[in-house]
Each structure stands twice: as C-alpha cells, then as structure tokens.
Design a protein around this motif. Structure first.
Motif, mmCIF file in Angstrom:
data_model
loop_
_atom_site.group_PDB
_atom_site.id
_atom_site.type_symbol
_atom_site.label_atom_id
_atom_site.label_comp_id
_atom_site.label_asym_id
_atom_site.label_seq_id
_atom_site.Cartn_x
_atom_site.Cartn_y
_atom_site.Cartn_z
ATOM 1 N N CYS A 12 59.443 76.946 39.538
ATOM 2 C CA CYS A 12 59.323 75.643 39.017
ATOM 3 C C CYS A 12 58.383 74.741 40.042
ATOM 4 O O CYS A 12 58.715 74.896 41.186
ATOM 5 C CB CYS A 12 60.654 75.078 38.916
ATOM 6 N N LYS A 14 58.546 71.634 40.119
ATOM 7 C CA LYS A 14 59.160 70.293 40.372
ATOM 8 C C LYS A 14 60.161 70.406 41.631
ATOM 9 O O LYS A 14 59.967 69.786 42.553
ATOM 10 C CB LYS A 14 59.966 69.857 39.143
ATOM 11 N N CYS A 15 61.051 71.519 41.430
ATOM 12 C CA CYS A 15 61.984 71.632 42.617
ATOM 13 C C CYS A 15 61.866 72.697 43.350
ATOM 14 O O CYS A 15 62.041 72.967 44.657
ATOM 15 C CB CYS A 15 63.345 71.849 41.905
ATOM 16 N N CYS A 40 63.778 75.337 33.707
ATOM 17 C CA CYS A 40 63.994 75.691 35.254
ATOM 18 C C CYS A 40 65.501 76.098 35.170
ATOM 19 O O CYS A 40 66.371 75.659 34.440
ATOM 20 C CB CYS A 40 63.885 74.463 35.883
ATOM 21 N N ASN A 42 67.186 76.115 37.838
ATOM 22 C CA ASN A 42 68.191 75.147 38.558
ATOM 23 C C ASN A 42 68.686 74.162 37.773
ATOM 24 O O ASN A 42 68.138 73.322 37.341
ATOM 25 C CB ASN A 42 67.045 74.630 39.807
ATOM 26 N N CYS A 45 67.957 70.565 38.582
ATOM 27 C CA CYS A 45 66.544 70.239 38.370
ATOM 28 C C CYS A 45 66.375 69.594 36.991
ATOM 29 O O CYS A 45 66.074 68.460 36.602
ATOM 30 C CB CYS A 45 65.604 71.197 38.856
ATOM 31 N N PHE A 47 64.082 70.580 34.653
ATOM 32 C CA PHE A 47 62.612 70.479 34.419
ATOM 33 C C PHE A 47 62.587 71.399 33.150
ATOM 34 O O PHE A 47 63.010 72.495 33.243
ATOM 35 C CB PHE A 47 61.639 70.903 35.372
#
Ligand SMILES: [Zn+2]
Length: 73
Positions: A12, A14-15, A40, A42, A45, A47
């Motif tokens: 990812c 983003k995270c 994502c 996660n 997150c 995303f």
C-alpha cells in the motif's frame, strides 16, 4: 515464510504496512471483471482504488458492513 509485503501484491502506498489486494466483480451481463478494485489489507488504512466505466476512483468510502458498522449505543 515471507512477510506481508513479500507475497506478490503491491504494498500500500498510503500506510505501507498493508498490501493492495485485487478484487473482482461481475458485470451486469454476468461477465467477470477482474481486478476491478484494489483494497488495502490494513483495515485501519482503508485505502482503495476502483475502476468504473474507465474512470479511476481513489479512496471512495467502502460501503461494506465491516467498515461502516452502525454505532449503536
Ligand atoms: Zn494501506
């Protein structure tokens, strides 16, 4: 054993902790649409990126029960 970022899916952006997992869907005609969305792994997150009618949508709210559980008191 490899860690969560070595399993073949892109990590990812983003995270970084999660991996982007491809999701497939079925069109109105029943034809499979592979890799229509990437989400994502996660849950903190969230995303996600989706492709709809040739347009790309980033970080749309996920309309699943898990992510939008009603907060009842
Ligand atoms: Zn993430």
């Amino acid at each position: 054993m490899e860690d969560s970022i070595g399993n073949g899916w892109p990590s990812c952006r983003k995270c970084v902790a999660g991996s982007l997992l491809p999701l497939s869907d079925f069109g109105s005609q029943g034809a499979p649409i592979h890799y229509k969305a990437w989400v994502c792994s996660n849950p903190d997150c969230g995303f996600n990126i989706k492709i709809r009618n040739g347009d790309v949508y980033l970080n749309e709210p996920i309309a699943s029960g898990a992510m939008h559980a009603p907060r009842m008191r």
